[in-house]
Scaffold this motif. Structure first.
Motif, PDB file in Angstrom:
ATOM      1  N   GLY A   1     -51.710  75.878  -4.978  1.00  0.00           N
ATOM      2  CA  GLY A   1     -52.117  77.189  -4.463  1.00  0.00           C
ATOM      3  C   GLY A   1     -51.317  78.328  -5.071  1.00  0.00           C
ATOM      4  O   GLY A   1     -51.866  79.360  -5.464  1.00  0.00           O
TER       5      GLY A   1
ATOM      6  N   GLU B   1     -52.525  81.251  -7.818  1.00  0.00           N
ATOM      7  CA  GLU B   1     -52.280  82.668  -7.553  1.00  0.00           C
ATOM      8  C   GLU B   1     -51.554  83.328  -8.731  1.00  0.00           C
ATOM      9  O   GLU B   1     -51.928  84.415  -9.170  1.00  0.00           O
ATOM     10  CB  GLU B   1     -51.451  82.785  -6.280  1.00  0.00           C
TER      11      GLU B   1
ATOM     12  N   GLU C   1     -59.756  77.330  -6.813  1.00  0.00           N
ATOM     13  CA  GLU C   1     -59.857  77.766  -5.415  1.00  0.00           C
ATOM     14  C   GLU C   1     -60.811  76.883  -4.624  1.00  0.00           C
ATOM     15  O   GLU C   1     -60.539  76.533  -3.475  1.00  0.00           O
ATOM     16  CB  GLU C   1     -60.289  79.232  -5.356  1.00  0.00           C
TER      17      GLU C   1
END
Length: 158
Positions: free
Chosen positions: A38, A42, A109
């Motif tokens: 994650g 990002e 994602e």
């Protein structure tokens, strides 16, 4: 070749080749080993647009700097070869920045949000394919920029 044109071309080539090598050999492997998926997604989502923008600017700087040698019959061949390598590398970078990178980000994602579902396996395969394609395109850009560097050295020696 004018001194200003040579300077712009050399700076563009050095920055672009340096950024591709640094991103491919250092940034991506370190991020994939040190960050959870994650956080990596990002950070890559923030870095990629800047990375590709730098490559576009450097490619245009390289093309502008090498326009003058086309006029000279003695340096025309190497100038056209340099421009060809640069244009193909620029086209690959445009494709990677406009198509492959956003697709990879979207799949990353979706992969995180679909954990445990039946769709997860399909998304994982697409994500792996997109990452391999991105690595292949970066390898091609490196080879093309090395070819452009060879052409530039031949241009200077002509």
């Amino acid at each position: 070749m004018t001194l200003l044109g040579l300077f712009g071309t050399a700076v563009g080539l050095a920055f672009w080749l340096g950024s591709v090598v640094f991103f491919w050999f250092f940034v991506t492997p370190v991020l994939s080993k040190r960050l959870v998926p994650g956080k990596m997604a990002e950070l890559i989502g923030v870095l990629n647009p800047r990375y590709y923008f730098l490559s576009y600017v450097c490619g245009l700087l390289m093309l502008i700097g090498v326009i003058q040698p086309i006029v000279n019959q003695q340096t025309r061949f190497w100038a056209i070869a340099f421009i060809s390598c640069t244009l193909v590398a620029l086209a690959i970078s445009l494709y990677a920045g406009i198509v492959v990178s956003p697709r990879s980000q979207d799949l990353r994602e979706r992969l995180q949000s679909s954990a445990g579902s039946e769709e997860n396996l399909w998304i994982r395969d697409r994500f792996d394919y997109t990452n391999r394609l991105s690595m292949f395109l970066n390898g091609l850009v490196i080879l093309l920029l090395l070819g452009a560097a060879h052409c530039l050295s031949a241009l200077i020696l002509s």
